[in-house]
Design a protein around this motif. Structure first.
Motif, PDB file in Angstrom:
ATOM      1  N   TYR A  86       0.830  -1.206   0.000  1.00  0.00           N
ATOM      2  CA  TYR A  86       0.000   0.000   0.000  1.00  0.00           C
ATOM      3  C   TYR A  86       0.865   1.257   0.000  1.00  0.00           C
ATOM      4  O   TYR A  86       0.525   2.265  -0.645  1.00  0.00           O
ATOM      5  CB  TYR A  86      -0.945  -0.009   1.196  1.00  0.00           C
ATOM      6  CG  TYR A  86      -2.055  -1.032   1.071  1.00  0.00           C
ATOM      7  CD1 TYR A  86      -3.241  -0.727   0.402  1.00  0.00           C
ATOM      8  CD2 TYR A  86      -1.905  -2.311   1.598  1.00  0.00           C
ATOM      9  CE1 TYR A  86      -4.249  -1.673   0.273  1.00  0.00           C
ATOM     10  CE2 TYR A  86      -2.910  -3.263   1.474  1.00  0.00           C
ATOM     11  CZ  TYR A  86      -4.074  -2.942   0.804  1.00  0.00           C
ATOM     12  OH  TYR A  86      -5.066  -3.883   0.660  1.00  0.00           O
ATOM     13  N   THR A 116      -9.090  -3.014 -11.117  1.00  0.00           N
ATOM     14  CA  THR A 116      -9.861  -1.981 -10.425  1.00  0.00           C
ATOM     15  C   THR A 116     -11.296  -1.892 -10.926  1.00  0.00           C
ATOM     16  O   THR A 116     -12.106  -1.173 -10.334  1.00  0.00           O
ATOM     17  CB  THR A 116      -9.198  -0.604 -10.606  1.00  0.00           C
ATOM     18  OG1 THR A 116      -9.318  -0.197 -11.978  1.00  0.00           O
ATOM     19  CG2 THR A 116      -7.740  -0.638 -10.204  1.00  0.00           C
ATOM     20  N   SER A 132     -17.710  -0.752  -9.685  1.00  0.00           N
ATOM     21  CA  SER A 132     -16.834  -1.517  -8.820  1.00  0.00           C
ATOM     22  C   SER A 132     -16.741  -0.821  -7.475  1.00  0.00           C
ATOM     23  O   SER A 132     -17.021   0.373  -7.355  1.00  0.00           O
ATOM     24  CB  SER A 132     -15.435  -1.630  -9.439  1.00  0.00           C
ATOM     25  OG  SER A 132     -14.581  -2.395  -8.616  1.00  0.00           O
ATOM     26  N   ASN A 133     -16.364  -1.568  -6.456  1.00  0.00           N
ATOM     27  CA  ASN A 133     -16.139  -0.979  -5.133  1.00  0.00           C
ATOM     28  C   ASN A 133     -15.106  -1.808  -4.400  1.00  0.00           C
ATOM     29  O   ASN A 133     -14.844  -2.963  -4.751  1.00  0.00           O
ATOM     30  CB  ASN A 133     -17.444  -0.887  -4.336  1.00  0.00           C
ATOM     31  CG  ASN A 133     -18.101  -2.241  -4.148  1.00  0.00           C
ATOM     32  OD1 ASN A 133     -17.627  -3.075  -3.376  1.00  0.00           O
ATOM     33  ND2 ASN A 133     -19.197  -2.477  -4.863  1.00  0.00           N
ATOM     34  N   LEU A 134     -14.508  -1.207  -3.389  1.00  0.00           N
ATOM     35  CA  LEU A 134     -13.407  -1.853  -2.682  1.00  0.00           C
ATOM     36  C   LEU A 134     -13.832  -3.176  -2.052  1.00  0.00           C
ATOM     37  O   LEU A 134     -13.058  -4.140  -2.028  1.00  0.00           O
ATOM     38  CB  LEU A 134     -12.857  -0.902  -1.609  1.00  0.00           C
ATOM     39  CG  LEU A 134     -11.570  -1.343  -0.904  1.00  0.00           C
ATOM     40  CD1 LEU A 134     -10.424  -1.467  -1.899  1.00  0.00           C
ATOM     41  CD2 LEU A 134     -11.204  -0.348   0.201  1.00  0.00           C
ATOM     42  N   ILE A 137     -13.479  -6.346  -4.209  1.00  0.00           N
ATOM     43  CA  ILE A 137     -12.172  -6.668  -4.768  1.00  0.00           C
ATOM     44  C   ILE A 137     -11.377  -7.512  -3.778  1.00  0.00           C
ATOM     45  O   ILE A 137     -11.217  -7.147  -2.614  1.00  0.00           O
ATOM     46  CB  ILE A 137     -11.396  -5.383  -5.118  1.00  0.00           C
ATOM     47  CG1 ILE A 137     -12.147  -4.623  -6.221  1.00  0.00           C
ATOM     48  CG2 ILE A 137      -9.981  -5.704  -5.565  1.00  0.00           C
ATOM     49  CD1 ILE A 137     -11.514  -3.308  -6.588  1.00  0.00           C
ATOM     50  N   ARG A 143      -6.664  -4.495  -4.372  1.00  0.00           N
ATOM     51  CA  ARG A 143      -7.233  -3.448  -3.519  1.00  0.00           C
ATOM     52  C   ARG A 143      -6.336  -2.211  -3.510  1.00  0.00           C
ATOM     53  O   ARG A 143      -6.817  -1.077  -3.547  1.00  0.00           O
ATOM     54  CB  ARG A 143      -7.420  -3.986  -2.096  1.00  0.00           C
ATOM     55  CG  ARG A 143      -8.521  -5.041  -1.989  1.00  0.00           C
ATOM     56  CD  ARG A 143      -8.521  -5.725  -0.624  1.00  0.00           C
ATOM     57  NE  ARG A 143      -8.947  -4.817   0.438  1.00  0.00           N
ATOM     58  CZ  ARG A 143     -10.195  -4.606   0.795  1.00  0.00           C
ATOM     59  NH1 ARG A 143     -11.177  -5.237   0.150  1.00  0.00           N
ATOM     60  NH2 ARG A 143     -10.500  -3.789   1.774  1.00  0.00           N
ATOM     61  N   SER A 144      -5.025  -2.428  -3.490  1.00  0.00           N
ATOM     62  CA  SER A 144      -4.107  -1.285  -3.497  1.00  0.00           C
ATOM     63  C   SER A 144      -4.189  -0.530  -4.817  1.00  0.00           C
ATOM     64  O   SER A 144      -4.107   0.702  -4.839  1.00  0.00           O
ATOM     65  CB  SER A 144      -2.672  -1.755  -3.232  1.00  0.00           C
ATOM     66  OG  SER A 144      -2.148  -2.484  -4.315  1.00  0.00           O
ATOM     67  N   PHE A 146      -6.865  -0.355  -6.720  1.00  0.00           N
ATOM     68  CA  PHE A 146      -8.140   0.352  -6.698  1.00  0.00           C
ATOM     69  C   PHE A 146      -8.000   1.667  -5.932  1.00  0.00           C
ATOM     70  O   PHE A 146      -8.446   2.730  -6.395  1.00  0.00           O
ATOM     71  CB  PHE A 146      -9.209  -0.532  -6.046  1.00  0.00           C
ATOM     72  CG  PHE A 146     -10.574   0.107  -5.961  1.00  0.00           C
ATOM     73  CD1 PHE A 146     -11.474  -0.004  -7.011  1.00  0.00           C
ATOM     74  CD2 PHE A 146     -10.966   0.823  -4.834  1.00  0.00           C
ATOM     75  CE1 PHE A 146     -12.736   0.584  -6.943  1.00  0.00           C
ATOM     76  CE2 PHE A 146     -12.213   1.417  -4.752  1.00  0.00           C
ATOM     77  CZ  PHE A 146     -13.104   1.299  -5.812  1.00  0.00           C
ATOM     78  N   LEU A 147      -7.385   1.611  -4.768  1.00  0.00           N
ATOM     79  CA  LEU A 147      -7.192   2.817  -3.955  1.00  0.00           C
ATOM     80  C   LEU A 147      -6.262   3.806  -4.654  1.00  0.00           C
ATOM     81  O   LEU A 147      -6.467   5.024  -4.588  1.00  0.00           O
ATOM     82  CB  LEU A 147      -6.635   2.440  -2.586  1.00  0.00           C
ATOM     83  CG  LEU A 147      -7.585   1.653  -1.674  1.00  0.00           C
ATOM     84  CD1 LEU A 147      -6.850   1.172  -0.426  1.00  0.00           C
ATOM     85  CD2 LEU A 147      -8.790   2.506  -1.282  1.00  0.00           C
ATOM     86  N   GLN A 150      -8.187   5.610  -7.378  1.00  0.00           N
ATOM     87  CA  GLN A 150      -9.052   6.624  -6.775  1.00  0.00           C
ATOM     88  C   GLN A 150      -8.248   7.856  -6.367  1.00  0.00           C
ATOM     89  O   GLN A 150      -8.683   8.997  -6.575  1.00  0.00           O
ATOM     90  CB  GLN A 150      -9.763   6.038  -5.546  1.00  0.00           C
ATOM     91  CG  GLN A 150     -10.935   5.142  -5.868  1.00  0.00           C
ATOM     92  CD  GLN A 150     -11.817   4.915  -4.661  1.00  0.00           C
ATOM     93  OE1 GLN A 150     -11.335   4.800  -3.528  1.00  0.00           O
ATOM     94  NE2 GLN A 150     -13.110   4.864  -4.867  1.00  0.00           N
TER      95      GLN A 150
END
Length: 328
Positions: A86, A116, A132-134, A137, A143-144, A146-147, A150
């Motif tokens: 992360y 993502t 999509s949403n966290l 995933i 997940r990293s 995706f963040l 964002q």
């Protein structure tokens, strides 16, 4: 024009560099100290060392560059310490983008991932607008990313940055030195270590097509937009059978249900913690295998002029390179 490429010695990053050089760019390659740089051998580039967690090295790297191609990421399906992933993929990306903005870069391309994006039911190909949403995933890498995406989009809105996001699918092809998880599938098949499969699917693209898509995004992409850079949608069985077809070694394989693979993956993770080696399969990756990760690159084709060659060509090139490089 001088372009900074992060992750320059990696599978996708080194392909991006070759595209940029062919297009007449000067290239500064950003690599970690002590990393394997065989993919950069004999290329007419400038190399600087640094770390995405070291802001000072980032500011030094962006100085004097007009464009940024941020390809680097901590790409592992399993990590003993997820916090590092992360730090690199999210915090490091934020620091780099801000450093590039402060340096006055006039164009940035951020390499995200189809990981993502959301997935459609019934194996229908997803696109850039598929929700999509966290929570949906699985896995720290996805997940990293995706963040991180964002975070990038927030920076673009807040600072009006000239940044375009690309979402590559599954790259296959030459110079997969590490190799990547997908490259390991090819190698394991060549070595006869894939007697079974899970009923899942991937979008397969030649790494050089994905790299050229980065150049197209730099030239024609709209700031704030994202573009899927993909190829052919294939089930895992089709990928394995394509490798068999190329090598002339047909193999009968068994379909293993996901519910059977889950306890096996769990055991592999326990062993990985003891040996500190990446497992062949993870619980998160098996859970994701319940869905076919199919995508469409129609937007990139329409707005960027992106094209991809047949997936069999990507697989052939990967096999040829692995053989020449002594992996087989």
């Amino acid at each position: 024009m001088k372009s900074l490429v992060t992750g320059a010695n990696g599978f996708v990053g080194s392909a991006v560099i070759r595209c940029l050089l062919a297009a007449g760019h000067e290239v500064r390659a950003f690599v970690r100290p002590g990393s394997d740089q065989q993919n950069l051998t004999k290329l007419p580039i400038e190399t600087v060392e640094g770390d995405l967690r070291d802001v000072t090295s980032l500011k030094r790297a962006v100085t004097g560059c007009d464009s940024l191609f941020h390809v680097a990421a901590d790409y592992r399906l399993w990590v003993p310490n997820p916090a590092i992933m992360y730090d690199v993929n999210v915090s490091g990306t934020r620091a780099l983008i801000l450093a590039g903005a402060e340096a006055g870069m006039n164009r940035m391309v951020y390499t995200s991932s189809v990981a993502t994006l959301g997935l459609n039911p019934n194996s229908l190909p997803a696109d850039e607008e598929t929700p999509s949403n966290l929570a949906s995933i699985a896995g720290h890498y996805k997940r990293s990313k995706f963040l991180a995406e964002q975070t990038v989009q927030e920076l673009v809105r807040e600072h009006q940055l000239p940044l375009v996001t690309v979402n590559p699918s599954t790259p296959i092809g030459p110079r997969d030195v590490k190799p990547t998880p997908t490259g390991r599938i090819v190698l394991d098949t060549l070595h006869g270590r894939m007697p079974a499969y899970v009923d899942t699917g991937l979008n397969v693209a030649h790494v050089d097509d994905i790299a050229y898509g980065h150049l197209l995004a730099h030239q024609y992409g709209k700031p704030g937009e994202r573009y899927i850079l993909g190829g052919d949608n294939m089930t895992l069985l089709q990928i394995l059978q394509t490798i068999d077809e190329i090598t002339g070694k047909p193999t009968k394989r068994k379909n293993i249900p996901v519910k059977v693979m889950l306890p096996i993956a769990h055991t592999m993770e326990i062993v990985a913690k003891i040996t500190n080696t990446e497992p062949r399969a993870t619980v998160d990756s098996i859970r994701m295998a319940k869905k076919k990760m199919f995508f469409t690159s129609a937007k990139a084709a329409r707005e960027l002029g992106y094209q991809s060659r047949p997936a069999i060509d990507a697989i052939k090139d990967a096999i040829d390179w692995f053989r020449r490089a002594g992996y087989c």
